[in-house]
Design an enzyme around this catalytic site. Structure first.
Site, PDB file in Angstrom:
ATOM      1  N   ASP A 169      -4.641   6.643   0.669  1.00  0.00           N
ATOM      2  CA  ASP A 169      -4.527   8.037   0.242  1.00  0.00           C
ATOM      3  C   ASP A 169      -4.074   8.866   1.444  1.00  0.00           C
ATOM      4  O   ASP A 169      -4.825   9.032   2.406  1.00  0.00           O
ATOM      5  CB  ASP A 169      -5.906   8.503  -0.254  1.00  0.00           C
ATOM      6  CG  ASP A 169      -5.811   9.601  -1.295  1.00  0.00           C
ATOM      7  OD1 ASP A 169      -4.966  10.494  -1.126  1.00  0.00           O
ATOM      8  OD2 ASP A 169      -6.590   9.559  -2.264  1.00  0.00           O
ATOM      9  N   ASP A 228      -1.552  13.115  -1.491  1.00  0.00           N
ATOM     10  CA  ASP A 228      -2.341  14.271  -1.916  1.00  0.00           C
ATOM     11  C   ASP A 228      -1.510  15.552  -1.919  1.00  0.00           C
ATOM     12  O   ASP A 228      -0.742  15.805  -0.983  1.00  0.00           O
ATOM     13  CB  ASP A 228      -3.510  14.427  -0.920  1.00  0.00           C
ATOM     14  CG  ASP A 228      -4.600  15.334  -1.437  1.00  0.00           C
ATOM     15  OD1 ASP A 228      -5.143  15.037  -2.509  1.00  0.00           O
ATOM     16  OD2 ASP A 228      -4.912  16.330  -0.745  1.00  0.00           O
ATOM     17  N   GLU A 248       0.620  13.318  -5.923  1.00  0.00           N
ATOM     18  CA  GLU A 248      -0.316  14.115  -6.703  1.00  0.00           C
ATOM     19  C   GLU A 248       0.086  15.563  -6.524  1.00  0.00           C
ATOM     20  O   GLU A 248       0.296  16.017  -5.396  1.00  0.00           O
ATOM     21  CB  GLU A 248      -1.748  13.899  -6.205  1.00  0.00           C
ATOM     22  CG  GLU A 248      -2.776  14.520  -7.107  1.00  0.00           C
ATOM     23  CD  GLU A 248      -3.538  15.658  -6.485  1.00  0.00           C
ATOM     24  OE1 GLU A 248      -4.561  16.041  -7.047  1.00  0.00           O
ATOM     25  OE2 GLU A 248      -3.107  16.203  -5.445  1.00  0.00           O
ATOM     26  N   HIS A 250     -11.116  10.691  -9.212  1.00  0.00           N
ATOM     27  CA  HIS A 250     -12.295  11.232  -8.538  1.00  0.00           C
ATOM     28  C   HIS A 250     -12.440  12.742  -8.690  1.00  0.00           C
ATOM     29  O   HIS A 250     -13.399  13.319  -8.189  1.00  0.00           O
ATOM     30  CB  HIS A 250     -12.203  10.873  -7.050  1.00  0.00           C
ATOM     31  CG  HIS A 250     -10.998  11.516  -6.428  1.00  0.00           C
ATOM     32  ND1 HIS A 250      -9.713  11.136  -6.739  1.00  0.00           N
ATOM     33  CD2 HIS A 250     -10.885  12.541  -5.550  1.00  0.00           C
ATOM     34  CE1 HIS A 250      -8.865  11.910  -6.074  1.00  0.00           C
ATOM     35  NE2 HIS A 250      -9.548  12.766  -5.342  1.00  0.00           N
ATOM     36  N   ASP A 251     -11.474  13.405  -9.319  1.00  0.00           N
ATOM     37  CA  ASP A 251     -11.557  14.851  -9.538  1.00  0.00           C
ATOM     38  C   ASP A 251     -11.873  15.186 -10.994  1.00  0.00           C
ATOM     39  O   ASP A 251     -12.056  16.365 -11.323  1.00  0.00           O
ATOM     40  CB  ASP A 251     -10.206  15.522  -9.221  1.00  0.00           C
ATOM     41  CG  ASP A 251      -9.847  15.474  -7.748  1.00  0.00           C
ATOM     42  OD1 ASP A 251     -10.758  15.413  -6.901  1.00  0.00           O
ATOM     43  OD2 ASP A 251      -8.632  15.494  -7.450  1.00  0.00           O
TER      44      ASP A 251
HETATM   45  O1  TEU Z   1      -6.702  17.577  -5.330  1.00  0.00           O
HETATM   46  C1  TEU Z   1      -5.628  18.471  -5.495  1.00  0.00           C
HETATM   47  C2  TEU Z   1      -5.844  19.646  -6.282  1.00  0.00           C
HETATM   48  O2  TEU Z   1      -4.882  20.350  -6.519  1.00  0.00           O
HETATM   49  C3  TEU Z   1      -7.199  20.080  -6.709  1.00  0.00           C
HETATM   50  O3  TEU Z   1      -7.153  21.435  -7.081  1.00  0.00           O
HETATM   51  C4  TEU Z   1      -7.632  19.350  -7.865  1.00  0.00           C
HETATM   52  O4  TEU Z   1      -6.861  19.755  -8.948  1.00  0.00           O
HETATM   53  C5  TEU Z   1      -9.054  19.683  -8.064  1.00  0.00           C
HETATM   54  O5  TEU Z   1      -9.787  18.973  -7.089  1.00  0.00           O
HETATM   55  C6  TEU Z   1      -9.523  19.300  -9.387  1.00  0.00           C
HETATM   56  O6  TEU Z   1     -10.847  19.561  -9.478  1.00  0.00           O
HETATM   57  C7  TEU Z   1      -6.590  16.740  -4.239  1.00  0.00           C
HETATM   58  C8  TEU Z   1      -7.696  15.705  -4.236  1.00  0.00           C
HETATM   59  O7  TEU Z   1      -7.550  14.868  -5.340  1.00  0.00           O
HETATM   60  C9  TEU Z   1      -9.024  16.401  -4.182  1.00  0.00           C
HETATM   61  O8  TEU Z   1     -10.075  15.500  -4.251  1.00  0.00           O
HETATM   62  C10 TEU Z   1      -9.071  17.180  -2.895  1.00  0.00           C
HETATM   63  O9  TEU Z   1     -10.238  17.940  -2.846  1.00  0.00           O
HETATM   64  C11 TEU Z   1      -7.873  18.106  -2.751  1.00  0.00           C
HETATM   65  O10 TEU Z   1      -6.640  17.450  -3.028  1.00  0.00           O
HETATM   66  C12 TEU Z   1      -7.765  18.623  -1.339  1.00  0.00           C
HETATM   67  O11 TEU Z   1      -7.359  17.605  -0.490  1.00  0.00           O
END
Ligand code: TEU
Ligand code: CA
Length: 531
Positions: free
Chosen positions: A100, A197, A238, A310-311
């Site tokens: 990542d 990311d 992403e 994970h989000d």
């Molecule tokens: O998330 C990117 C992002 O745009 C976030 O707003 C995401 O949509 C949100 O976490 C959803 O709840 C990435 C990663 O996947 C996330 O875990 C990180 O916190 C974030 O980038 C910052 O690096």
């Protein structure tokens, strides 16, 4: 389709949140050795690649997405020797490693930031965005404003995410070079690809209020992945792009940028906003899938098949049934998604139909996003309502430690885990799932084996047979004279009429042949179309 993607369409990527996967040294935090110990479990499922959420040095304000050293391992996760061993163990099983990469921001603990903040004229001074006054009112994704005053330098810096995640200034060529070095370091180590990311945000135009899809975005993506050393890698971006014209620019085969990107539209299934549920049915999921499968195919792009990460709180709870028909819903959704054309991604726990958690106290939560928004919510809602919202939308839902068995520590750790176990871990865990005759894991296993054994699922054309307002989803996959039908019923018992005859199903989640066309709720079947 360009055969650049032939192997990638056969990739099944198992996503691991290392902190929550498996602890081997009794500190309550998952680690690389824990991952090594579970590689056979992952391989047996049918995955041939592993994506690790960030495992680099980090003070963990955002659990590793705040990197303080890109070329060293997070202390809690182990050592570089462990990483080398993990890479060897993966490769000896013919599995790939996807890391990542977090190019948009670093931790404020990173050496670059520590140097940058010292003065307005040092070698690192332009690595970040510094202003005497906040130049706009951008908000942080985690609540509050996006500009933070730094006492040391006496200026404001940009943090699109947490205060401890400072946005890098990619318009500085030194930053581009640094990030190329990071990529090359890991490629030399044997890394086979990257999940990248918030890729859309690395080019900005602050004066013109543009914080994503900035003017130099594609130049920067090519600087990372369009080079001789990197163009063979598997890369998945992403971002929040959901216009096909932009997606084409990110990952058309001739662009030398990314292999594919995650398209998040279907994450809106079952919710009005991140923290507010909405009644929804599987028809909504079908519509998103059909739309994007068509658009990506029409443009020769590689589609990314996923429902969790994970989000994202578990899909089976948001759209589906996570109680009495949990197995049925989880397996039906799997057939809807993973028999389509593209690269498959499966998030840890999804393969046992893990539902969303539920807690009675805000103290249980850890996630910086949940806590940030909770603060805003309690100004607008009662404490109970705010807690309900956090329970629904929290990123801790998918981040609870993996439940491997029914013992006290659920086979994750002998110590107190860094985050409380899932509220339903006694009921839903790997041991129980494998012992059940309704095993989600075994269904995934058969589904992925079927996919791997028949080229039609990787390369064949997709034709949608069901009509937009049908209460079911039927599609076919055709390659040469081989044709498969994937039949997925939605929530209600339904009669499904097909315009062709099928052989007996090769895989059916209820283990029966609905030969009379009457399908039970969430019943699905995959069968060869008779010649
Ligand atoms: O998330 C990117 C992002 O745009 C976030 O707003 C995401 O949509 C949100 O976490 C959803 O709840 C990435 C990663 O996947 C996330 O875990 C990180 O916190 C974030 O980038 C910052 O690096
Ligand atoms: Ca540990």
């Amino acid at each position: 389709m360009n055969d650049k993607y032939k192997d990638f369409r056969r990739m099944v990527v198992y996503q691991i949140y290392p902190r929550s996967f498996k602890d081997t040294n009794g500190d309550g935090i998952g680690d690389l050795r824990g991952i090594i110990s579970k590689l056979d479990y992952i391989k047996d499922l049918g995955a041939n690649a592993v994506w690790l959420c960030p495992c680099f040095k980090s003070p963990n304000e955002d659990n590793g997405y705040d990197v303080s050293d890109y070329t060293d391992i997070m202390d809690e996760f182990g050592t570089m020797d462990d990483m080398d061993e993990l890479i060897r163990e993966l490769h000896s099983r013919d599995m790939k490693l996807i890391l990542d990469l977090v190019p948009n921001h670093t931790s404020t603990q990173h050496k670059w930031f520590q140097e940058s903040r010292k003065s307005k004229d040092n070698p690192y001074s332009d690595y970040y965005y510094w202003f005497d006054e906040a130049p706009n009112d951008w908000k942080s994704a985690f609540g509050g404003g996006a500009w933070q005053f730094d006492d040391v330098r006496g200026q404001y810096y940009l943090h699109t995410f947490a205060v401890g995640q400072a946005d890098l200034n990619w318009d500085n060529p030194a930053v581009v070079k640094e990030m190329q070095n990071v990529v090359d370091f890991w490629v030399d180590k044997g890394c086979d690809g990257f999940r990248v990311d918030v890729i859309d945000s690395i080019s900005k135009d602050i004066e013109n209020d543009c914080n994503e899809l900035g003017p130099r975005l594609h130049e920067y993506i090519r600087a990372l992945f369009g080079r001789e050393k990197t163009s063979h890698l598997f890369t998945v971006g992403e971002g929040h792009t959901n216009e096909i014209e932009d997606i084409v620019l990110h990952c058309a085969p001739d662009r030398d940028e990314l292999s594919t990107i995650f398209i998040f539209d279907h994450m809106e299934c079952g919710r009005a906003d991140k923290f507010t549920p909405k009644e929804d049915g599987l028809g909504t999921l079908r519509d998103y899938l059909v739309n994007w499968q068509r658009k990506t195919s029409a443009n020769g792009l590689l589609y990314s098949l996923f429902i969790e990460n994970h989000d994202q709180p578990q899909f089976v709870s948001r759209i589906g049934n996570d109680r009495e028909l949990r197995y049925e819903a989880a397996t039906d959704i799997a057939a809807m998604v993973y028999m389509l054309k593209g690269t498959s991604f499966i998030y840890q726990g999804q393969e046992i139909g893990m539902p969303a958690a539920h807690y009675d106290s805000i103290e249980v939560f850890d996630d910086v996003e949940s806590l940030g928004h909770y603060k805003d919510m309690i100004c607008k809602f009662s404490l109970e309502e705010a807690l309900e919202k956090v329970n629904f939308g929290s990123r801790d839902n998918p981040r609870h430690p993996m439940a491997w068995d029914s013992s006290e520590g659920h086979g994750f750790s002998d110590a107190e885990p860094w985050l409380l176990h899932h509220s339903r871990a006694d009921e839903v865990n790997v041991e129980n799932d494998l012992a059940s005759d309704k095993s989600v894991y075994r269904f995934y296993q058969k589904l992925l084996a079927l996919r791997a054994a028949n080229d039609a699922f990787a390369d064949g054309d997709v034709e949608v047979i069901s009509k937009p307002d049908d209460e079911y989803f039927v599609y076919t996959r055709t390659l040469g004279d081989e044709k498969w039908a994937v039949i997925c019923n939605f929530e209600k018992e339904t009669e499904i009429g097909l315009p062709f005859r099928c052989e007996e199903p090769v895989l059916a989640n209820l283990g029966r042949d609905a030969a009379d066309g009457k399908y039970l709720p969430y019943e699905c079947a995959i069968a060869k179309v008779s010649k």
